[in-house]
Enzyme design. Structure first.
Site, PDB file in Angstrom:
ATOM      1  N   GLU A   1       0.694  -1.271   0.268  1.00  0.00           N
ATOM      2  CA  GLU A   1       0.067  -0.415   0.329  1.00  0.00           C
ATOM      3  C   GLU A   1       0.990   1.378  -0.379  1.00  0.00           C
ATOM      4  O   GLU A   1       0.133   2.008   0.423  1.00  0.00           O
ATOM      5  CB  GLU A   1      -1.208  -0.263   0.974  1.00  0.00           C
ATOM      6  CG  GLU A   1      -1.653  -0.883   1.335  1.00  0.00           C
ATOM      7  CD  GLU A   1      -3.174  -0.591   0.721  1.00  0.00           C
ATOM      8  OE1 GLU A   1      -3.725  -0.037   0.251  1.00  0.00           O
ATOM      9  OE2 GLU A   1      -4.025  -1.867  -0.062  1.00  0.00           O
TER      10      GLU A   1
ATOM     11  N   HIS B   1      -4.821   1.803   7.503  1.00  0.00           N
ATOM     12  CA  HIS B   1      -3.295   2.449   6.873  1.00  0.00           C
ATOM     13  C   HIS B   1      -2.635   2.756   8.417  1.00  0.00           C
ATOM     14  O   HIS B   1      -3.656   3.326   8.999  1.00  0.00           O
ATOM     15  CB  HIS B   1      -3.119   3.250   6.048  1.00  0.00           C
ATOM     16  CG  HIS B   1      -3.651   2.921   4.481  1.00  0.00           C
ATOM     17  ND1 HIS B   1      -4.407   3.723   3.356  1.00  0.00           N
ATOM     18  CD2 HIS B   1      -2.891   1.586   3.367  1.00  0.00           C
ATOM     19  CE1 HIS B   1      -4.585   2.820   2.617  1.00  0.00           C
ATOM     20  NE2 HIS B   1      -4.142   1.514   2.267  1.00  0.00           N
TER      21      HIS B   1
ATOM     22  N   CYS C   1      -2.581  11.429   3.246  1.00  0.00           N
ATOM     23  CA  CYS C   1      -3.045  10.570   3.021  1.00  0.00           C
ATOM     24  C   CYS C   1      -2.998  10.954   1.810  1.00  0.00           C
ATOM     25  O   CYS C   1      -2.717  10.428   0.319  1.00  0.00           O
ATOM     26  CB  CYS C   1      -4.863  10.148   2.478  1.00  0.00           C
ATOM     27  SG  CYS C   1      -4.626   9.184   4.518  1.00  0.00           S
TER      28      CYS C   1
END
Ligand code: SUG
Length: 420
Positions: A170, A241, A352
């Protein structure tokens, strides 16, 4: 020694930003499914953050949005037109329309030349295989990063890791640099599952095996790599995350008490290898749930020109009694709040939205300069968004054939301007 710069590449929100409810485990995404989005506002909110940080003297750049809908993917899945996809599966159509490449922290993992054995910058796009709408980003991400960081003297571009669950990757959302340590956080081990506790409710996206592969590929010194398991309870509470519950900057780690499994050992290992400035928030100060709701730890940390830390936080933090009480006495010299609600409603906060790249002066000079944010590019981008983007998008609108044309026209104009 050359001066080094932290450059933040923010994902520019694309014209098809909508709420598909596509990310199980990301509570904001599930909660906002099928609500009406405002792509224009989303892009302008992101640009405002970029401009504010550029104005403060930080190096700021953007990554262009990807081409959506992904018509090639739709046809690979046997759909000959949009309407047939909508009828068969609005979810698949929504995935092929997703503007999720805006969350640039997931675009890639990047190792600066100061950390690698060959003193080159190593770049690996994330395969993002845990979600269909995100795994379709990897190829175009690779092309975009090659076009921007396009100089073989400095940049080594790797393929994304193999598309198998063993290597679920990721990107930088689970990787940070702390001093000269590369800190990899993973959610599960595929080869040795019995050794570790796993989340029960939501999937862990990053595997240990992927993090190890990235460290090898980027030729990092094993003595300067630390691995830590995400706390499965944090994943089950919605921290899909690690950057939802922790953020690192230089030698500072700002994290929640429940961010890692075996947190004490993790922090002790880090402290034994570097001079760690730990800012740990206890559950009794801010609960895990509140941290995830407000995205306190998805803030960006930056060094102010006179020293001291600047926290770039989502405005939701101001509205939460426990978070704002904590922030009153927190060790940050300055806090700036940004309204990023359009992105937040899909589970993406300030951190993000950005991919951090540390570059030397020569490396920065070798990058494509047209993606750097300054007065001119900001004006040009806001004008472009205002002309091309809708201010209202419902799931049903994905059936509208005009949306394909609008989105293609917008991206063609941007590509012509950027030259790639
Ligand atoms: O992968 N949301 C993204 C949010 C990514 C946030 N990134 C970091 N934490 N680094 C995701 O879950 C929602 C799309 C939708 O439901 O329409 C989405 O993909």
């Amino acid at each position: 020694m050359q001066e080094r710069f932290e450059v933040n590449f923010d994902g520019l929100v694309g014209p098809t930003h909508h709420y598909g409810g596509l990310s199980l485990g990301n509570i904001a995404s599930t909660n906002h499914k099928a609500q009406i989005s405002n792509p224009k506002q989303a892009a302008l909110q992101g640009l405002k953050k970029m401009k504010a940080l550029a104005d403060l003297g930080y190096k700021q750049a953007f990554l262009p949005p990807q081409h959506r809908p992904d018509l090639a993917m739709l046809s690979r899945l046997g759909f000959s037109n949009i309407e047939s996809a909508w009828k068969a599966s609005p979810e698949i159509l929504s995935a092929c329309y997703s503007a999720s490449s805006m969350w640039a922290a997931n675009a890639a993992t990047i190792a600066p030349s100061s950390d690698t054995a060959d003193h080159q910058v190593h770049i690996t796009p994330a395969n993002l295989i845990s979600k269909f709408h995100r795994c379709i980003e990897a190829e175009e991400t690779g092309r975009i990063l090659k076009a921007i960081l396009n100089d073989e003297r400095y940049f080594v571009h790797h393929d994304s890791l193999p598309n198998a669950s063993l290597f679920g990757d990721e990107g930088a959302a689970n990787h940070s640099r702390l001093g000269n340590i590369n800190f990899f956080v993973w959610g599960r081990s595929v080869l040795e599952p019995s050794k570790y506790l796993e989340p029960k409710r939501y999937p862990a996206r990053q595997t240990l095996e992927a993090s190890q592969a990235i460290a090898r590929l980027h030729r990092l010194d094993p003595a300067r790599v630390v691995y830590a398991q995400q706390n499965p309870e944090a994943i089950d509470a919605g921290a899909f995350h690690n950057d939802v519950v922790a953020v690192a900057h230089q030698n500072t780690l700002f994290c929640h008490e429940q961010a890692y499994a075996h947190q004490k050992q993790v922090l002790a290992e880090l402290s034994s290898k570097m001079d760690l400035n730990l800012i740990q928030v206890l559950s009794k100060q801010v609960s895990l749930e509140e941290a995830i709701k407000t995205y306190l730890f998805n803030s960006q940390l930056l060094t102010l020109p006179g020293g001291g830390l600047l926290l770039v936080a989502p405005s939701e933090c101001k509205e939460s009694p426990s978070v704002s009480a904590y922030l009153k006495d927190a060790p940050f010299e300055e806090i700036r709040y940004f309204d990023l609600r359009q992105s937040m409603q899909n589970g993406g906060g300030p951190a993000c939205l950005r991919l951090r790249v540390e570059l030397s002066g020569d490396e920065l000079a070798a990058c494509c300069q047209s993606v750097l944010i300054n007065d001119q590019t900001y004006t040009r981008l806001t004008d472009w968004v205002s002309r091309h983007y809708r201010d209202r998008l419902a799931l049903e609108d994905l059936r509208d054939p005009n949306l394909i044309e609008e989105s293609q026209a917008a991206l063609e104009e941007l590509s012509a301007w950027l030259g790639f």
